[in-house]
Write a protein that holds these residues in place. Structure first.
Motif, PDB file in Angstrom:
ATOM      1  N   GLU A  81      75.528  98.758  -9.477  1.00  0.00           N
ATOM      2  CA  GLU A  81      75.606  97.585  -8.596  1.00  0.00           C
ATOM      3  C   GLU A  81      75.113  96.307  -9.266  1.00  0.00           C
ATOM      4  N   PRO A  91      80.732 104.951  -2.999  1.00  0.00           N
ATOM      5  CA  PRO A  91      79.414 105.235  -2.427  1.00  0.00           C
ATOM      6  C   PRO A  91      78.806 106.476  -3.085  1.00  0.00           C
ATOM      7  N   PRO A  92      77.486 106.659  -2.997  1.00  0.00           N
ATOM      8  CA  PRO A  92      76.823 107.793  -3.653  1.00  0.00           C
ATOM      9  C   PRO A  92      77.433 109.154  -3.321  1.00  0.00           C
ATOM     10  N   ARG A 115      80.755 101.020  -9.382  1.00  0.00           N
ATOM     11  CA  ARG A 115      81.963 100.198  -9.453  1.00  0.00           C
ATOM     12  C   ARG A 115      82.732 100.623 -10.696  1.00  0.00           C
ATOM     13  N   ILE A 153      84.967 100.809  -5.474  1.00  0.00           N
ATOM     14  CA  ILE A 153      83.553 100.747  -5.106  1.00  0.00           C
ATOM     15  C   ILE A 153      83.241 102.100  -4.463  1.00  0.00           C
ATOM     16  N   GLU A 182      73.378 105.954  -6.214  1.00  0.00           N
ATOM     17  CA  GLU A 182      73.859 104.630  -6.638  1.00  0.00           C
ATOM     18  C   GLU A 182      75.277 104.401  -6.133  1.00  0.00           C
ATOM     19  N   THR A 183      75.544 103.198  -5.675  1.00  0.00           N
ATOM     20  CA  THR A 183      76.917 102.780  -5.426  1.00  0.00           C
ATOM     21  C   THR A 183      77.469 102.345  -6.773  1.00  0.00           C
TER      22      THR A 183
END
Length: 172
Positions: free
Chosen positions: A80, A140-141, A163, A138, A160-161
């Motif tokens: 992120e 998500p965990p 990218r 994107i 962690e998110t």
């Protein structure tokens, strides 16, 4: 002991020493992140994967990535805060990476957990792409390296998110 044997023994001992190693970690050299504010469109799946459609592909619109395909892609994974943790751009090379069989075939880790060979959100984000298309994913965990409360093994990237900027080069 002959002179040849003695020299061979000396060379063998030196080769086993603590001398310099010629193994070198590849340096990540990714391009700038795709600009999601200029995306053609975006969508979010029920599981929370957000896909920004950055650039339409020039490939055949009826030839889209399917789960059993093999593909070549260029990609960069970032946290992120924008730090690149993985990329096909290494040592200034722009060579794409080959991914085979995009089905979610789990493997068993040494501690008995079921893990997928690809990050699930990355795998899902590739499905439906056409050659030349660019997307930002994107993740998500839960679709990335996992939630540490669920005993996933994602190391520093747990919870962690993520990218991923992805360009589909070719479908084989």
């Amino acid at each position: 002991m002959s002179l040849l044997s003695a020299l061979s023994l000396i060379m063998l001992i030196q080769a086993c020493g603590d001398g310099p190693s010629y193994y070198r970690q590849a340096e990540l050299t990714p391009p700038e992140p795709f600009d999601t504010t200029q995306a053609i469109s975006d969508s979010t799946t029920e599981e929370g994967l957000t896909i920004y459609f950055i650039e339409e592909g020039d490939g055949l619109q009826d030839k889209k990535v399917e789960p059993r395909d093999e593909v070549y892609v260029r990609y960069t994974g970032r946290t992120e805060d924008g730090e690149a943790f993985d990329s096909s751009y290494r040592d200034s090379s722009q060579n794409p990476v080959r991914f085979r069989n995009l089905t979610p075939v789990p493997k068993t880790s040494p501690n008995g957990q079921q893990i997928s060979p690809l990050v699930e959100g990355f795998r899902q984000g590739l499905i439906g792409m056409v050659e030349g298309e660019k997307r930002t994913l994107i993740i998500p965990p839960e679709l990335g390296y996992g939630d540490p409360n669920q005993n996933y093994s994602g190391g520093d990237l747990e919870d962690e998110t993520l990218r991923f900027d992805v360009e589909l080069v070719v479908i084989l």
